[in-house]
Design a protein around this motif. Structure first.
Motif, PDB file in Angstrom:
ATOM      1  N   GLU A  95       0.820  -1.203   0.000  1.00  9.62           N
ATOM      2  CA  GLU A  95       0.000   0.000   0.000  1.00  9.62           C
ATOM      3  C   GLU A  95       0.860   1.263   0.000  1.00  9.62           C
ATOM      4  N   VAL A  96       1.906   1.304   0.808  1.00  9.15           N
ATOM      5  CA  VAL A  96       2.747   2.499   0.846  1.00  9.15           C
ATOM      6  C   VAL A  96       3.590   2.623  -0.418  1.00  9.15           C
ATOM      7  N   ILE A  97       4.002   1.521  -0.988  1.00  9.71           N
ATOM      8  CA  ILE A  97       4.752   1.570  -2.243  1.00  9.71           C
ATOM      9  C   ILE A  97       3.859   2.104  -3.362  1.00  9.71           C
ATOM     10  N   GLU A  98       2.616   1.628  -3.395  1.00  9.50           N
ATOM     11  CA  GLU A  98       1.671   2.128  -4.396  1.00  9.50           C
ATOM     12  C   GLU A  98       1.374   3.615  -4.188  1.00  9.50           C
ATOM     13  N   ALA A  99       1.511   4.107  -2.958  1.00 11.61           N
ATOM     14  CA  ALA A  99       1.293   5.523  -2.667  1.00 11.61           C
ATOM     15  C   ALA A  99       2.457   6.392  -3.146  1.00 11.61           C
ATOM     16  N   GLY A 100       3.587   5.760  -3.466  1.00 11.88           N
ATOM     17  CA  GLY A 100       4.706   6.506  -4.029  1.00 11.88           C
ATOM     18  C   GLY A 100       5.952   6.628  -3.177  1.00 11.88           C
ATOM     19  N   VAL A 101       6.029   5.904  -2.050  1.00 11.14           N
ATOM     20  CA  VAL A 101       7.248   6.000  -1.248  1.00 11.14           C
ATOM     21  C   VAL A 101       8.432   5.440  -2.022  1.00 11.14           C
ATOM     22  N   ARG A 102       9.614   5.921  -1.688  1.00 10.83           N
ATOM     23  CA  ARG A 102      10.834   5.428  -2.326  1.00 10.83           C
ATOM     24  C   ARG A 102      11.459   4.289  -1.535  1.00 10.83           C
ATOM     25  N   GLY A 103      10.861   4.015  -0.351  1.00  6.26           N
ATOM     26  CA  GLY A 103      11.412   2.926   0.424  1.00  6.26           C
ATOM     27  C   GLY A 103      10.572   2.598   1.635  1.00  6.26           C
ATOM     28  N   TYR A 104      10.756   1.391   2.124  1.00  5.28           N
ATOM     29  CA  TYR A 104      10.052   0.896   3.307  1.00  5.28           C
ATOM     30  C   TYR A 104      11.054   0.094   4.111  1.00  5.28           C
ATOM     31  N   ILE A 118      18.890   6.627   2.977  1.00  2.00           N
ATOM     32  CA  ILE A 118      18.507   7.992   2.606  1.00  2.00           C
ATOM     33  C   ILE A 118      19.153   8.380   1.287  1.00  2.00           C
ATOM     34  N   ARG A 119      20.427   8.041   1.103  1.00  2.29           N
ATOM     35  CA  ARG A 119      21.102   8.356  -0.155  1.00  2.29           C
ATOM     36  C   ARG A 119      20.431   7.656  -1.335  1.00  2.29           C
ATOM     37  N   GLN A 120      20.089   6.390  -1.141  1.00  2.00           N
ATOM     38  CA  GLN A 120      19.422   5.636  -2.207  1.00  2.00           C
ATOM     39  C   GLN A 120      18.062   6.252  -2.547  1.00  2.00           C
ATOM     40  N   ALA A 121      17.277   6.593  -1.536  1.00  2.00           N
ATOM     41  CA  ALA A 121      15.964   7.202  -1.775  1.00  2.00           C
ATOM     42  C   ALA A 121      16.120   8.539  -2.491  1.00  2.00           C
ATOM     43  N   ALA A 122      17.094   9.352  -2.078  1.00  2.00           N
ATOM     44  CA  ALA A 122      17.336  10.646  -2.710  1.00  2.00           C
ATOM     45  C   ALA A 122      17.750  10.490  -4.174  1.00  2.00           C
ATOM     46  N   ALA A 123      18.409   9.376  -4.484  1.00  2.00           N
ATOM     47  CA  ALA A 123      18.841   9.102  -5.856  1.00  2.00           C
ATOM     48  C   ALA A 123      17.731   8.481  -6.706  1.00  2.00           C
ATOM     49  N   GLY A 124      16.561   8.281  -6.106  1.00  2.00           N
ATOM     50  CA  GLY A 124      15.432   7.722  -6.854  1.00  2.00           C
ATOM     51  C   GLY A 124      15.350   6.214  -6.841  1.00  2.00           C
ATOM     52  N   GLU A 125      16.201   5.578  -6.062  1.00  2.02           N
ATOM     53  CA  GLU A 125      16.182   4.117  -5.979  1.00  2.02           C
ATOM     54  C   GLU A 125      15.125   3.650  -4.982  1.00  2.02           C
ATOM     55  N   LEU A 126      14.586   2.457  -5.199  1.00  2.00           N
ATOM     56  CA  LEU A 126      13.631   1.864  -4.268  1.00  2.00           C
ATOM     57  C   LEU A 126      14.402   1.122  -3.191  1.00  2.00           C
ATOM     58  N   VAL A 127      14.131   1.443  -1.934  1.00  2.00           N
ATOM     59  CA  VAL A 127      14.818   0.842  -0.791  1.00  2.00           C
ATOM     60  C   VAL A 127      13.816  -0.015  -0.039  1.00  2.00           C
ATOM     61  N   LEU A 128      14.050  -1.312  -0.001  1.00  3.76           N
ATOM     62  CA  LEU A 128      13.150  -2.203   0.718  1.00  3.76           C
ATOM     63  C   LEU A 128      13.910  -2.969   1.782  1.00  3.76           C
ATOM     64  N   GLY A 129      13.452  -2.831   3.008  1.00  5.93           N
ATOM     65  CA  GLY A 129      14.035  -3.569   4.114  1.00  5.93           C
ATOM     66  C   GLY A 129      13.251  -4.824   4.430  1.00  5.93           C
ATOM     67  N   VAL A 130      12.304  -5.166   3.555  1.00  4.46           N
ATOM     68  CA  VAL A 130      11.491  -6.369   3.719  1.00  4.46           C
ATOM     69  C   VAL A 130      11.423  -7.081   2.378  1.00  4.46           C
ATOM     70  N   THR A 131      11.171  -8.380   2.414  1.00  2.14           N
ATOM     71  CA  THR A 131      10.998  -9.168   1.208  1.00  2.14           C
ATOM     72  C   THR A 131       9.512  -9.357   0.958  1.00  2.14           C
ATOM     73  N   LEU A 132       9.090  -9.054  -0.257  1.00  2.00           N
ATOM     74  CA  LEU A 132       7.680  -9.178  -0.598  1.00  2.00           C
ATOM     75  C   LEU A 132       7.434 -10.384  -1.495  1.00  2.00           C
ATOM     76  N   PRO A 133       6.403 -11.179  -1.181  1.00  2.00           N
ATOM     77  CA  PRO A 133       6.021 -12.250  -2.089  1.00  2.00           C
ATOM     78  C   PRO A 133       5.310 -11.663  -3.308  1.00  2.00           C
ATOM     79  N   GLU A 134       5.073 -12.480  -4.324  1.00  2.00           N
ATOM     80  CA  GLU A 134       4.327 -12.016  -5.494  1.00  2.00           C
ATOM     81  C   GLU A 134       2.946 -11.544  -5.060  1.00  2.00           C
ATOM     82  N   PRO A 135       2.447 -10.476  -5.688  1.00  2.00           N
ATOM     83  CA  PRO A 135       1.132  -9.950  -5.283  1.00  2.00           C
ATOM     84  C   PRO A 135       0.007 -10.909  -5.606  1.00  2.00           C
ATOM     85  N   ARG A 136      -0.963 -10.940  -4.698  1.00  2.00           N
ATOM     86  CA  ARG A 136      -2.185 -11.699  -4.956  1.00  2.00           C
ATOM     87  C   ARG A 136      -3.113 -10.793  -5.744  1.00  2.00           C
ATOM     88  N   VAL A 137      -3.697 -11.315  -6.816  1.00  2.00           N
ATOM     89  CA  VAL A 137      -4.574 -10.516  -7.643  1.00  2.00           C
ATOM     90  C   VAL A 137      -5.997 -11.039  -7.512  1.00  2.00           C
TER      91      VAL A 137
END
Length: 183
Positions: A95-104, A118-137
């Protein structure tokens, strides 16, 4: 041109903000320009201070980090928001990624390098500190039973005071009852 990355710290716990500020003081290219204790303050300060990165807590009083992020990015899309949370549930992260955050990132991560994130987010990179499974549709191809606007309105109803609540209720969209079980 100044290469300093300006940061706004947003967390309802003053000790957490102090701790992050102290960590970031050791980073020569990062400068904390302000602190906010809730989402309402975060939106105002982000618009006023225009930091390159907002380090945003998810769970806060008055307005949560998700709603504050949406409002900040609507007003200042150039700002990178890096969301902090104690929770790693898939639905909340997506939900937060879909809202446009650069990292979680998780607050309790043992190997968190906040300066690097912070440097990665400022550079436009996606920073994820969690592993996400494939989305359920769902059958209709959507990932959620509610539209982002419906979720935002529900969040406002839950969090805002009675005066603000009545203003937003007049714009409510029809939400199928079958979807409310997921809230």
């Amino acid at each position: 041109m100044d290469q300093t990355i300006t940061v706004l710290l947003v967390d309802d716990h003053v000790l957490v903000r102090r701790g992050f500020r102290r960590i970031l003081e050791d980073e020569a290219d990062i400068s904390v320009v302000g602190e906010a204790s809730d989402g309402v303050e975060a939106v105002q300060m982000a618009c006023d201070l225009r930091p390159r990165v907002v380090l945003m807590d998810y769970a806060m009083p008055r307005m949560n980090g998700l709603l504050a992020t949406r409002r900040i990015l609507r007003a200042r899309p150039e700002i990178a928001v890096l969301m902090l949370s104690m929770h790693s549930e898939e639905m909340g992260v997506r939900e937060v990624i879909e809202a446009g955050v650069r990292g979680y990132i998780l607050k309790n991560a043992l190997d968190l390098d906040l300066g690097s994130a912070i440097r990665q987010a400022a550079a436009g990179e996606l920073v994820l500190g969690v592993t996400l499974p494939e989305p359920r549709v769902l059958k209709n191809g959507r990932r959620s039973g509610l539209t982002p606007r419906a979720l935002e309105i529900l969040q406002l109803i839950v969090e805002e005071d009675q005066t603000e609540k009545s203003q937003h209720c007049s714009t409510l969209v029809t939400i199928p009852w079958a979807c409310t079980a997921r809230i």
